[in-house]
Design a protein around this motif. Structure first.
Motif: not given
Length: 376
Positions: A191-216
């Motif tokens: 696995v390659v974890l590069d935070p630079n690749l997250l720069e283009t994520v739209p705000k709502e998608q950032w929230f929904y996917t982040g909440m997937d982690c929170f709900i996990h």
């Protein structure tokens, strides 16, 4: 028929294995840091068998024509396949990609590289498995049905939260159900974890996917399967989620911490399970094609009965970031539609057992699920 018999026998073996401590795999190699994506060429080079055994890059089509495409370290007859992430990955999609790869090349690829969010990461895991296992991918939806090692595969997330980069599951929608290929051969080799690749994520998608982690985290930490292993990862992931969604971090800090929350959240369910929100979200996804992250959010907001403290925190995060959920998603569904969603949800035995215990069928009913779905 031979394949079906082998899978049936494997299911019997799994039933026995489930009664003992599981020996789960982890990702053996991971690189983290800004700019680490630039190391991909060096990572892949030792794994190249020869010039006729390509690497197949399965990439979110968002990056078609973008800078990331130009940075892919393709050589010889490597192939880049852009895939839309607008819909959840399907078994027929996996089978079509496997057929294409086998038709285009005389020998198996050196490996598969999945680049994108949970959809692309799950798709890449499934393709890597099905290149070495016979039959259709729908036959392997379940626990420990895969018998042959997958080809080498690399996961590179471009959005954080799903935990797909670390999990042993490739979640797929099939003709009859939405269920993962959950096996020791699903986990990524690198696995390659590069935070630079997250720069283009739209705000709502950032929230929904982040909440997937929170709900996990909430479902793992409140489940009957909880143990010290899953608890240690779940608690860390939950703390990181609170920092990201309720704290005052810089954009760079938020990206890095959510990437780590996703990793730890995925690990928290590796030796545990998710629960009510995921079980019900699968029903939404199967019938309506609702993306996983938003499906979890749509359900979780109505689960105070099961996760009161978690829902309270969830609402605080939603309010802080001014997120509005779609309304009336289930408003025009027929009774047959509700029955279909409920059937898919209730087929997730392990998720319900983790949430409610071994006697979960006495605590939940189709009527209760319908009442929750009708609010969405």
């Amino acid at each position: 028929m031979k394949i079906e018999k082998e899978i049936a026998n494997r299911k019997k073996e799994v039933s026995t294995l489930n009664r003992v401590h599981r020996n789960f795999p982890m990702v053996p190699k991971v690189v983290f840091g800004r700019g680490s994506f630039n190391q991909l060429g060096d990572i892949l080079l030792p794994k190249r068998r020869n010039s006729d055994a390509p690497f197949i890059f399965l990439v979110d089509d968002f990056f078609n024509g973008k800078d990331l495409e130009q940075k892919l370290p393709w050589l010889f007859n490597d192939q880049i396949i852009f895939v839309s992430a607008d819909e959840e990955p399907k078994t027929e999609q996996v089978d079509a990609l496997v057929e294409k790869i086998k038709t285009d090349f005389e020998e198996l690829p050196s490996g598969i590289v999945g680049i994108g969010g949970g959809t692309l990461l799950d798709l890449a895991k499934a393709v890597a498995i099905m290149l070495t296992n016979k039959g259709k991918s729908e036959s392997y939806q379940g626990w420990d049905l895969v018998t042959k090692k997958s080809i080498y595969h690399v996961g590179i997330p471009t959005i954080s939260g799903t935990g797909a980069e670390v999990s042993r599951t490739a979640v797929l929608s099939g003709p009859d159900k939405k269920l993962g290929i959950n096996s020791d051969y699903t986990t990524y080799d690198q696995v390659v974890l590069d935070p630079n690749l997250l720069e283009t994520v739209p705000k709502e998608q950032w929230f929904y996917t982040g909440m997937d982690c929170f709900i996990h985290c909430i479902e793992s930490l409140n489940g009957t399967y909880l143990n010290a292993f899953s608890q240690s990862y779940g608690e860390k992931a939950l703390d990181l989620c609170k920092e990201v969604f309720l704290g005052e971090l810089s954009k760079e800090e938020s990206e890095e911490k959510l990437m780590m929350a996703s990793w730890h959240g995925g690990m928290s369910i590796a030796y545990s399970q998710v629960g009510v929100a995921h079980a019900m979200s699968y029903g939404l996804s199967y019938l309506l094609g609702v993306k996983h992250g938003i499906g979890n959010c749509l359900v979780f907001q109505h689960l105070s009965e099961f996760y009161p403290k978690g829902v309270k925190l969830f609402n605080e995060m939603k309010e802080k970031h001014n997120i509005e959920f779609p309304k009336g998603v289930c408003a025009n569904l027929s009774e047959e539609d509700f029955d279909s969603m409920i059937s898919v949800s209730l087929s997730m035995d392990a998720l319900w057992e983790n949430a409610l215990g071994t006697n979960w069928r006495d605590k939940i009913s189709p009527e209760k699920l319908r009442a929750i779905y009708s609010k969405i």
